[in-house]
Motif scaffolding. Structure first.
Motif, mmCIF file in Angstrom:
data_model
loop_
_atom_site.group_PDB
_atom_site.id
_atom_site.type_symbol
_atom_site.label_atom_id
_atom_site.label_comp_id
_atom_site.label_asym_id
_atom_site.label_seq_id
_atom_site.Cartn_x
_atom_site.Cartn_y
_atom_site.Cartn_z
ATOM 1 N N SER A 1 0.841 -1.195 0.000
ATOM 2 C CA SER A 1 0.000 0.000 0.000
ATOM 3 C C SER A 1 0.880 1.251 0.000
ATOM 4 O O SER A 1 2.065 1.199 0.341
ATOM 5 N N ASP A 2 0.272 2.372 -0.356
ATOM 6 C CA ASP A 2 1.005 3.640 -0.303
ATOM 7 C C ASP A 2 1.473 3.922 1.122
ATOM 8 O O ASP A 2 2.572 4.459 1.330
ATOM 9 N N GLU A 3 0.651 3.552 2.106
ATOM 10 C CA GLU A 3 1.015 3.781 3.500
ATOM 11 C C GLU A 3 2.234 2.953 3.887
ATOM 12 O O GLU A 3 3.142 3.450 4.565
ATOM 13 N N ASP A 4 2.258 1.681 3.454
ATOM 14 C CA ASP A 4 3.408 0.833 3.771
ATOM 15 C C ASP A 4 4.669 1.319 3.062
ATOM 16 O O ASP A 4 5.763 1.294 3.626
ATOM 17 N N ARG A 5 4.521 1.759 1.817
ATOM 18 C CA ARG A 5 5.680 2.299 1.096
ATOM 19 C C ARG A 5 6.218 3.536 1.825
ATOM 20 O O ARG A 5 7.426 3.729 1.938
ATOM 21 N N ALA A 6 5.309 4.352 2.312
ATOM 22 C CA ALA A 6 5.735 5.539 3.064
ATOM 23 C C ALA A 6 6.487 5.135 4.323
ATOM 24 O O ALA A 6 7.453 5.801 4.736
ATOM 25 N N GLU A 7 6.074 4.027 4.952
ATOM 26 C CA GLU A 7 6.779 3.528 6.142
ATOM 27 C C GLU A 7 8.191 3.066 5.783
ATOM 28 O O GLU A 7 9.145 3.307 6.528
ATOM 29 N N VAL A 8 8.326 2.371 4.643
ATOM 30 C CA VAL A 8 9.650 1.925 4.186
ATOM 31 C C VAL A 8 10.563 3.124 3.987
ATOM 32 O O VAL A 8 11.697 3.164 4.477
ATOM 33 N N VAL A 9 10.056 4.110 3.251
ATOM 34 C CA VAL A 9 10.847 5.313 2.971
ATOM 35 C C VAL A 9 11.143 6.069 4.268
ATOM 36 O O VAL A 9 12.260 6.562 4.476
ATOM 37 N N GLY A 10 10.135 6.152 5.139
ATOM 38 C CA GLY A 10 10.327 6.847 6.410
ATOM 39 C C GLY A 10 11.428 6.213 7.243
ATOM 40 O O GLY A 10 12.250 6.919 7.839
ATOM 41 N N PHE A 11 11.472 4.878 7.271
ATOM 42 C CA PHE A 11 12.530 4.199 8.017
ATOM 43 C C PHE A 11 13.899 4.510 7.412
ATOM 44 O O PHE A 11 14.856 4.803 8.131
ATOM 45 N N ALA A 12 13.986 4.445 6.084
ATOM 46 C CA ALA A 12 15.261 4.714 5.413
ATOM 47 C C ALA A 12 15.717 6.144 5.688
ATOM 48 O O ALA A 12 16.897 6.390 5.981
ATOM 49 N N ARG A 13 14.786 7.094 5.608
ATOM 50 C CA ARG A 13 15.147 8.486 5.859
ATOM 51 C C ARG A 13 15.520 8.709 7.333
ATOM 52 O O ARG A 13 16.384 9.529 7.646
ATOM 53 N N TYR A 14 14.878 7.964 8.232
ATOM 54 C CA TYR A 14 15.255 8.046 9.643
ATOM 55 C C TYR A 14 16.697 7.587 9.827
ATOM 56 O O TYR A 14 17.486 8.255 10.507
ATOM 57 N N ALA A 15 17.046 6.425 9.241
ATOM 58 C CA ALA A 15 18.423 5.916 9.359
ATOM 59 C C ALA A 15 19.417 6.919 8.775
ATOM 60 O O ALA A 15 20.490 7.151 9.340
ATOM 61 N N LEU A 16 19.046 7.536 7.648
ATOM 62 C CA LEU A 16 19.905 8.551 7.035
ATOM 63 C C LEU A 16 20.054 9.755 7.956
ATOM 64 O O LEU A 16 21.165 10.260 8.182
ATOM 65 N N GLY A 17 18.932 10.220 8.513
ATOM 66 C CA GLY A 17 18.954 11.393 9.388
ATOM 67 C C GLY A 17 19.724 11.164 10.679
ATOM 68 O O GLY A 17 20.254 12.114 11.262
ATOM 69 N N GLN A 18 19.780 9.900 11.120
ATOM 70 C CA GLN A 18 20.539 9.564 12.327
ATOM 71 C C GLN A 18 22.024 9.377 12.036
ATOM 72 O O GLN A 18 22.796 9.068 12.938
ATOM 73 N N HIS A 19 22.399 9.543 10.761
ATOM 74 C CA HIS A 19 23.794 9.313 10.346
ATOM 75 C C HIS A 19 24.248 7.921 10.780
ATOM 76 O O HIS A 19 25.345 7.747 11.322
ATOM 77 N N ALA A 20 23.354 6.940 10.541
ATOM 78 C CA ALA A 20 23.633 5.566 10.964
ATOM 79 C C ALA A 20 24.932 5.078 10.348
ATOM 80 O O ALA A 20 25.237 5.348 9.183
ATOM 81 N N LYS A 21 25.697 4.373 11.142
ATOM 82 C CA LYS A 21 26.999 3.864 10.712
ATOM 83 C C LYS A 21 26.843 2.537 9.981
ATOM 84 O O LYS A 21 25.853 1.831 10.132
#
Length: 199
Positions: A107-127
């Motif tokens: 669903s669009d909502e689930d895709r948004a969750e996938v992207v949101g998680f990826a952007r969170y990891a990026l924003g946290q400067h994950a190692k």
């Protein structure tokens, strides 16, 4: 290696992957889809070797996939875990390599969750997770289910696996132990069809 289970409310059965040999650019993808790449460098050769040690028989066809990245928008922006950590890049950087786009059904909502998680990891400067590499290597070499990692650190395939859990995908092992070859098998439409026929 078994297929993940998928939510019945929003099935995660994949569409046919789009295979892109060197020089061919992908034309169809959506935010939340992911790519697998056949790398040629030293790290890729080591990943391939490790996967070949564990994976046998018909599943050997998956071991050439050595890198994974998430697509986060319609322009082909990627978020991926590389040696310097979780980074944003462009799909175009892989035009000279062999890769496939794996298009999930979600669903669009689930895709948004996938992207949101990826952007969170990026924003946290994950190692990048070197301890996770050791854990995966141990699993590849011995079949061990022992998992060790530092929370918030990722390798390429574990970042993708963690993100795809937001679509209802349930893997047969901890997401931190998912290798690129595992993703290739889990999201192979032929495997999904066989699973459905035998279920």
């Amino acid at each position: 290696m078994t297929r993940p289970e998928f939510s019945t409310a929003e099935p995660g059965a994949p569409l046919l992957p789009q295979y892109c040999p060197p020089g061919v650019a992908a034309t169809e993808f959506d935010p939340g889809d992911f790519i697998l790449v056949k790398g040629t460098g030293v790290r890729s050769r080591l990943i391939r070797l490790g996967q070949r040690i564990r994976i046998h028989g018909a599943d050997r066809k998956y071991v050439d996939w050595t890198h994974a990245a998430l697509i986060v928008d319609g322009a082909g922006t990627l978020i991926e875990a590389v040696g310097t950590g979780v980074q944003e890049s462009a799909l175009d950087r892989y035009t000279g390599k062999t890769y496939s786009i794996f298009r999930i059904t979600a669903s669009d909502e689930d895709r948004a969750e996938v992207v949101g998680f990826a952007r969170y990891a990026l924003g946290q400067h994950a190692k990048y997770g070197p301890l996770t590499v050791v854990s995966i290597a141990l699993a590849l070499l011995t079949g061990s289910k022992l998992t060790f990692f530092i929370d918030g650190q990722y390798v390429c395939s574990s970042l993708v696996a963690h993100a795809l859990e937001r679509t209802g995908s349930v893997f047969d092992r901890c997401s931190d132990q998912i290798a690129p070859a595992d993703l290739a098998k889990y999201f192979d439409p032929a495997q999904r069809s066989h699973l459905a026929a035998s279920g």
